[in-house]
Motif scaffolding. Structure first.
Motif, PDB file in Angstrom:
ATOM      1  N   SER A  13       0.834  -1.209   0.000  1.00  0.00           N
ATOM      2  CA  SER A  13       0.000   0.000   0.000  1.00  0.00           C
ATOM      3  C   SER A  13       0.869   1.259   0.000  1.00  0.00           C
ATOM      4  O   SER A  13       2.029   1.227   0.399  1.00  0.00           O
ATOM      5  N   GLU A  27      -3.925   3.903  -0.271  1.00  0.00           N
ATOM      6  CA  GLU A  27      -4.455   3.006  -1.298  1.00  0.00           C
ATOM      7  C   GLU A  27      -3.475   1.880  -1.583  1.00  0.00           C
ATOM      8  O   GLU A  27      -2.261   2.026  -1.368  1.00  0.00           O
ATOM      9  N   PRO A  28      -3.965   0.735  -2.084  1.00  0.00           N
ATOM     10  CA  PRO A  28      -3.074  -0.378  -2.435  1.00  0.00           C
ATOM     11  C   PRO A  28      -2.135   0.013  -3.570  1.00  0.00           C
ATOM     12  O   PRO A  28      -2.512   0.780  -4.467  1.00  0.00           O
TER      13      PRO A  28
END
Length: 340
Positions: A13, A27-28
């Motif tokens: 992430s 976010e990934p």
């Protein structure tokens, strides 16, 4: 006036910290591209949903592996996307500080810096993850007092003893969250003859993952493909089985912790016994990880508050130091920077 951004460019992430705003993005680190046109279709959360579910012409990839860049072009596009998302339209290029594993090579450092510059940064700085993690966990690293930090991320586990603003002893091993997922996948294949995907393995790890025996046993139903019949199958996996599956990975991390403690100067070792060990990173949240390390070392071990965000917060603290060093380098960081 350019903005100052701290970025935890992790294997699993990406977290972005903007001065005076805090963490603005989490976010990934996944990018989905069309193989035929080489066009980026999605980045981050939307791309993660595609993992293992794409048709032949679309591939969802993780451009970072084991804490370093494995696909330079995709990493550059991913950083550019995240910078644009948090900054919007801006006439001024930001200064970016990026966290890197303590065991990174100079070639890997150069790749990270180049990717940041090509993505639109005015300057790029690097800071070692254990240092940023310690700052984010609230440790005053400038004191003449030894502190030990274990940062368990997605690709690497970084163990370091910090004193007087620098790393005295450190070790970085490529065994962390992703290896835990792989171990669960292998265990399900070996023990239950069921093949599961990365997302299913991560879900199992988060729900019933443990590295120390639980007082109350837990179980979860897992969906996968039976390797004997080829049909979909549901099996029940218990926390005790996951404990067995993760045993080898945990042993490797414990060996690295032991190696760092062996190389620590006696005075600092005394400080660590008094201060305890701080754990950060998403991997440290696996049930009983801190208990396991405390049991094996005899040193009080605690997981930092908001362990996942510690590294990103630490880069934010470093950014305040950058404000007073317009053309220099940061002592806490590896002394490397590039600019146009």
């Amino acid at each position: 006036m350019y903005k100052e951004i701290g970025m935890d460019l992790g294997t699993s992430s990406v977290l972005v910290f903007i001065k005076n705003k805090g963490i603005v993005l989490r976010e990934p680190s996944v990018v989905a591209i069309d193989r035929l046109s080489n066009k980026v279709l999605a980045v981050g959360t939307e791309a993660q949903k595609m993992l293992g579910r794409t048709p032949g012409n679309i591939v969802a990839i993780r451009p970072l592996r084991d804490g370093v860049i494995s696909d330079y072009e995709m990493t550059e596009k991913m950083i550019k996307y995240f910078l644009k998302k948090v900054l919007g339209f801006s006439l001024f290029k930001p200064r970016v500080m990026i966290c890197v594993p303590s065991g990174i090579t100079e070639v890997e450092e150069r790749a990270v810096i180049d990717a940041a510059i090509q993505s639109g940064a005015k300057k790029a700085y690097l800071v070692e993850e254990p240092v940023a993690a310690a700052i984010g966990a609230g440790i005053d690293i400038n004191r003449a007092n030894g502190s030990m930090v274990i940062d368990v991320g997605g690709g690497t586990t970084d163990i370091a003893v910090i004193s007087l603003g620098g790393v005295v002893v450190s070790e970085s091993i490529k065994i962390a969250g992703d290896k835990f997922d792989e171990a669960i996948i292998k265990f399900c294949r070996r023990k239950h003859n069921v093949l599961i995907g990365e997302r299913s393995a991560e879900k199992i790890k988060m729900e019933i993952g443990c590295l120390f025996p639980m007082e109350e046993k837990m179980s979860v139903d897992v969906k996968g493909r039976c390797m004997l019949t080829g049909f979909p199958k549901i099996v029940t996996i218990t926390s005790d089985e996951i404990l067995e599956a993760l045993e080898e990975c945990a042993s490797s991390i414990l060996e690295a912790v032991h190696a760092v403690l062996e190389r620590t100067p006696p005075e600092l070792a005394g400080d660590i016994v008094a201060n305890g060990i701080i754990m950060t990173g998403g991997g440290s949240l696996i049930h009983g990880f801190d208990k396991l390390i405390q049991f094996k070392t005899g040193i009080k071990t605690v997981v930092a508050d908001d362990a996942i965000s510690c590294v990103a917060k630490g880069t934010g603290e470093c950014l305040s130091m950058l404000a007073n060093i317009p053309d220099g380098t940061l002592n806490l960081a590896r002394n490397r920077e590039m600019q146009y």
